[in-house]
Design a protein around this motif. Structure first.
Motif, short mmCIF file in Angstrom:
data_model
loop_
_atom_site.label_atom_id
_atom_site.label_comp_id
_atom_site.label_asym_id
_atom_site.label_seq_id
_atom_site.Cartn_x
_atom_site.Cartn_y
_atom_site.Cartn_z
N PRO A 178 0.80 -1.24 0.00
CA PRO A 178 0.00 0.00 0.00
C PRO A 178 0.82 1.28 0.00
CG PRO A 178 -0.14 -1.12 2.12
CD PRO A 178 0.54 -2.06 1.19
N ASP A 179 2.11 1.19 0.28
CA ASP A 179 2.95 2.39 0.26
C ASP A 179 3.77 2.50 -1.03
OD1 ASP A 179 4.58 0.22 0.74
OD2 ASP A 179 5.78 1.20 2.30
N SER A 180 3.44 1.67 -2.03
CA SER A 180 4.21 1.69 -3.26
C SER A 180 3.62 2.68 -4.26
CB SER A 180 4.23 0.30 -3.90
OG SER A 180 2.94 -0.07 -4.35
N PRO A 181 4.46 3.27 -5.12
CA PRO A 181 3.95 4.18 -6.15
C PRO A 181 2.93 3.51 -7.08
CG PRO A 181 6.33 4.38 -5.96
CD PRO A 181 5.93 3.20 -5.13
N MET A 182 3.12 2.23 -7.36
CA MET A 182 2.21 1.54 -8.26
C MET A 182 0.82 1.38 -7.63
SD MET A 182 2.24 0.49 -11.34
CE MET A 182 3.98 0.27 -11.67
N TYR A 209 -0.87 4.70 -7.99
CA TYR A 209 -1.35 4.84 -9.37
C TYR A 209 -2.65 4.06 -9.57
CZ TYR A 209 -1.58 3.72 -14.37
OH TYR A 209 -2.01 3.52 -15.65
N ALA A 210 -2.69 2.84 -9.07
CA ALA A 210 -3.86 1.99 -9.28
C ALA A 210 -5.10 2.58 -8.62
CB ALA A 210 -3.58 0.58 -8.75
N ILE A 211 -4.95 3.06 -7.40
CA ILE A 211 -6.11 3.60 -6.68
C ILE A 211 -6.62 4.87 -7.36
CG2 ILE A 211 -6.88 4.59 -4.49
CD1 ILE A 211 -6.46 1.52 -4.53
N ILE A 212 -5.71 5.71 -7.81
CA ILE A 212 -6.11 6.92 -8.54
C ILE A 212 -6.90 6.54 -9.79
CG2 ILE A 212 -5.25 8.86 -9.90
CD1 ILE A 212 -5.09 9.33 -6.90
N GLN A 213 -6.48 5.48 -10.45
CA GLN A 213 -7.13 5.05 -11.69
C GLN A 213 -8.53 4.50 -11.46
OE1 GLN A 213 -5.26 6.51 -14.21
NE2 GLN A 213 -5.48 4.62 -15.36
N LEU A 214 -8.71 3.72 -10.40
CA LEU A 214 -9.95 2.96 -10.28
C LEU A 214 -11.02 3.61 -9.42
CD1 LEU A 214 -10.22 1.22 -7.33
CD2 LEU A 214 -8.21 0.11 -8.30
N THR A 215 -10.66 4.53 -8.54
CA THR A 215 -11.66 5.05 -7.61
C THR A 215 -12.82 5.81 -8.27
OG1 THR A 215 -10.08 6.84 -7.11
CG2 THR A 215 -10.31 5.08 -5.49
N PRO A 216 -12.61 6.57 -9.35
CA PRO A 216 -13.79 7.23 -9.93
C PRO A 216 -14.87 6.25 -10.39
CG PRO A 216 -11.79 8.28 -10.72
CD PRO A 216 -11.36 7.04 -9.98
N ALA A 217 -14.48 5.17 -11.05
CA ALA A 217 -15.46 4.19 -11.49
C ALA A 217 -16.03 3.42 -10.30
CB ALA A 217 -14.84 3.23 -12.50
N LEU A 218 -15.20 3.12 -9.32
CA LEU A 218 -15.67 2.41 -8.14
C LEU A 218 -16.72 3.22 -7.39
CD1 LEU A 218 -15.21 -0.17 -6.40
CD2 LEU A 218 -13.56 1.16 -5.08
N ALA A 219 -16.62 4.53 -7.44
CA ALA A 219 -17.57 5.39 -6.73
C ALA A 219 -18.99 5.23 -7.22
CB ALA A 219 -17.14 6.86 -6.86
N ALA A 220 -19.16 4.76 -8.45
CA ALA A 220 -20.50 4.58 -8.98
C ALA A 220 -21.28 3.51 -8.23
CB ALA A 220 -20.43 4.23 -10.47
N SER A 221 -20.58 2.49 -7.74
CA SER A 221 -21.25 1.39 -7.06
C SER A 221 -20.92 1.32 -5.57
CB SER A 221 -20.89 0.05 -7.71
OG SER A 221 -19.49 -0.15 -7.69
N GLN A 222 -19.71 1.78 -5.21
CA GLN A 222 -19.28 1.72 -3.81
C GLN A 222 -18.64 3.05 -3.40
OE1 GLN A 222 -17.13 -1.93 -2.66
NE2 GLN A 222 -17.62 -2.78 -4.66
N THR A 269 -8.80 8.63 0.36
CA THR A 269 -8.35 9.44 1.49
C THR A 269 -7.19 8.77 2.24
OG1 THR A 269 -10.09 8.48 2.89
CG2 THR A 269 -10.56 10.58 1.83
N ALA A 270 -7.05 7.45 2.12
CA ALA A 270 -5.95 6.74 2.79
C ALA A 270 -4.62 6.93 2.06
CB ALA A 270 -6.27 5.25 2.90
N LEU A 271 -4.66 7.42 0.83
CA LEU A 271 -3.42 7.66 0.11
C LEU A 271 -2.64 8.80 0.76
CD1 LEU A 271 -4.70 7.53 -3.59
CD2 LEU A 271 -3.40 5.75 -2.38
N PRO A 272 -1.32 8.78 0.65
CA PRO A 272 -0.54 9.88 1.24
C PRO A 272 -0.86 11.21 0.57
CG PRO A 272 0.84 8.46 -0.12
CD PRO A 272 -0.47 7.76 0.03
#
Length: 211
Positions: free
Chosen positions: A64-68, A71-84, A93-96
């Motif tokens: 969870p502290d890796s740059p990758m 990157y992954a969380i930034i990519q997926l959270t907008p679409a995830l927000a539609a259902s969750q 918010t947990a990202l640094p």
């Protein structure tokens, strides 16, 4: 040769994720190091918009502290927000904190305005003050007005601190405001101190009244 192998592996994982995300996830679990990171990135790229839950499963293979992971969380959270929406907010918010995080909030806020405007506002309030935050507020106000509740959007804008940020946000929703209450929209326009923003507001009002 190493770079060719990594490129071929990434292409294979991308194609597999597009066809069978469970099989791709099982395959990626067997990888390690740079190969795993590349495979996760490719899988997230493929699945972030169409299957964010599966994309999240790939992301969770990373530290969870890796740059990758970031990157992954930034990519997926907008679409995830539609259902969750709550899960998307918690992950984001947990990202640094930092410029890359705050600079990636716009898409997530836009989706949240369709699902949970109050949570979107709470997320906006965590962003550092400045032009980017003002831009996110304007986009959010417009999305709230169009997709959810114009009255709620207007009330939120009007309670913002007096200043250019509020005026710009009001400009984003003034077309519909003029339709609902032209006198109030006109009176607000007269209070805008920035000449450029006032002209934008005025032009939009005139377009509405001429239409």
């Amino acid at each position: 040769v190493g770079s060719r192998v990594r490129a071929s592996l990434s292409s294979f994982v991308r194609a597999l994720a597009d066809q069978d995300s469970d099989a791709a996830l099982d395959f990626v679990r067997r990888l390690a190091g740079a190969e795993r990171d590349d495979a996760v990135r490719m899988s997230v790229d493929v699945l972030a918009l169409t299957d964010p839950e599966s994309a999240l499963a790939f992301a969770k293979l990373l530290p969870p502290d890796s740059p990758m992971y970031f990157y992954a969380i930034i990519q997926l959270t907008p679409a995830l927000a539609a259902s969750q929406p709550k899960e998307a907010i918690a992950l984001f918010t947990a990202l640094p904190d930092g410029p890359r995080k705050s600079g990636s909030a716009d898409l997530l806020v836009g989706e949240l305005m369709r699902q949970d405007p109050k949570s979107a506002v709470a997320l906006i309030n965590t962003l550092p003050a400045g032009d980017y935050r003002d831009g996110v507020i304007g986009n959010a106000a417009e999305a709230w007005a169009v997709y959810n509740d114009f009255d709620g959007a207007l009330a939120w804008v009007l309670q913002l601190p007096v200043g250019l940020g509020r005026d710009r946000a009001a400009t984003r929703i003034c077309f519909e405001w003029a339709e609902r209450d032209p006198k109030a929209a006109f009176e607000y326009m007269r209070t805008i101190s920035d000449p450029f923003t006032q002209r934008q507001f005025q032009t939009t009002l005139m377009e509405k009244w001429v239409a």
